[in-house]
Scaffold this active site. Sequence first.
Site, PDB file in Angstrom:
ATOM      1  N   GLU A 170       9.346   0.998   8.192  1.00 21.53           N
ATOM      2  CA  GLU A 170       8.096   0.816   7.454  1.00 21.53           C
ATOM      3  C   GLU A 170       6.944   1.578   8.090  1.00 21.53           C
ATOM      4  O   GLU A 170       6.734   1.504   9.297  1.00 21.53           O
ATOM      5  CB  GLU A 170       7.746  -0.670   7.391  1.00 21.53           C
ATOM      6  CG  GLU A 170       6.450  -0.958   6.666  1.00 21.53           C
ATOM      7  CD  GLU A 170       6.238  -2.428   6.457  1.00 21.53           C
ATOM      8  OE1 GLU A 170       7.101  -3.072   5.824  1.00 21.53           O
ATOM      9  OE2 GLU A 170       5.222  -2.943   6.942  1.00 21.53           O
ATOM     10  N   SER A 222       4.196  -3.721  -1.376  1.00 21.83           N
ATOM     11  CA  SER A 222       2.950  -4.483  -1.291  1.00 21.83           C
ATOM     12  C   SER A 222       1.919  -4.106  -2.342  1.00 21.83           C
ATOM     13  O   SER A 222       1.759  -2.919  -2.666  1.00 21.83           O
ATOM     14  CB  SER A 222       2.280  -4.341   0.094  1.00 21.83           C
ATOM     15  OG  SER A 222       3.141  -4.761   1.123  1.00 21.83           O
TER      16      SER A 222
END
Length: 267
Positions: A170, A222
């Site tokens: 990430e 997100s």
Amino acid sequence: MTETILDRIKAQKLVEIASDKATMPLNLIEDAARNADEIRPFAESLRRAQATGYGLIAEIKKASPSRGLIRSDFDPAGLAEAYERGGATCLSVLTDMSFFKGAKPYLTQARGASRLPVLRKDFIYDPYQIVEARSLHADAILLIMATLDDAQAAELEACAMEWGMDVLVEVHDREELDRALKLRSRLIGVNNRDLRTFETSLDVTRALAQHVPDECLLVSESGLHAPEDLRAMAEAGARSFLIGEALMREENVEAATARILADPVLA
Ligand SMILES: O=P(O)(O)OC[C@@H](O)[C@@H](O)c1c[nH]c2ccccc12
């Protein structure tokens, strides 16, 4: 320098890891990991989904530091079944207790209730946590480049791969992406949320997607709340998405999952 939430999470995590090592020594966790369920193909499932449409990693997340309690009617097994029926490709399960009201058993419960591959969503600093993830039957783990230096990331990735698990690496900015691309994993997650400030912008994926090589599988994560958001991320180059809050807030998680994936905006 002001202490960020990531500093607090790390401090808490290191305390928890030390305690876990004392109560469940590594050799016992390794035994459990060796006897865990066969690995399900996390990255490959996303690649297959992208061949005919989009990959969806559906997240089982009870709460978060930025949003507080998200879902009170929280049954990991039921949610996993609903996500699978709705067409999700993979699951992501929060196991962090202190900041996300997650729990390690949630991962095992969710995984036992569906056939989908499951990612352990947590803050990983120590190889112990990776072996522990496998002992919980996890199929993939997350490495957050904002929390790791290059050597730590390489060591943790090697451990995950040694246990046969995929690694979602990430990133949130170009520097982290460049560091991530030095690792072996070709599964890259762009977090639209800055974990230090909780500021969330889809421009993060727009800015970074072009720098992710074609051989990588790009996941936009997100702040994805509506099909238009997914469309925008698809136009930026992402064909897999990680959605948590928008689905966790839905009464009918199955219908919400199906609706997102079937939306003509994504056609
Ligand atoms: O609830 P959202 O905005 O759909 O975000 C999901 C997921 O991307 C987010 O929970 C997440 C992404 N990376 C993380 C790292 C740690 C904890 C949580 C996360």
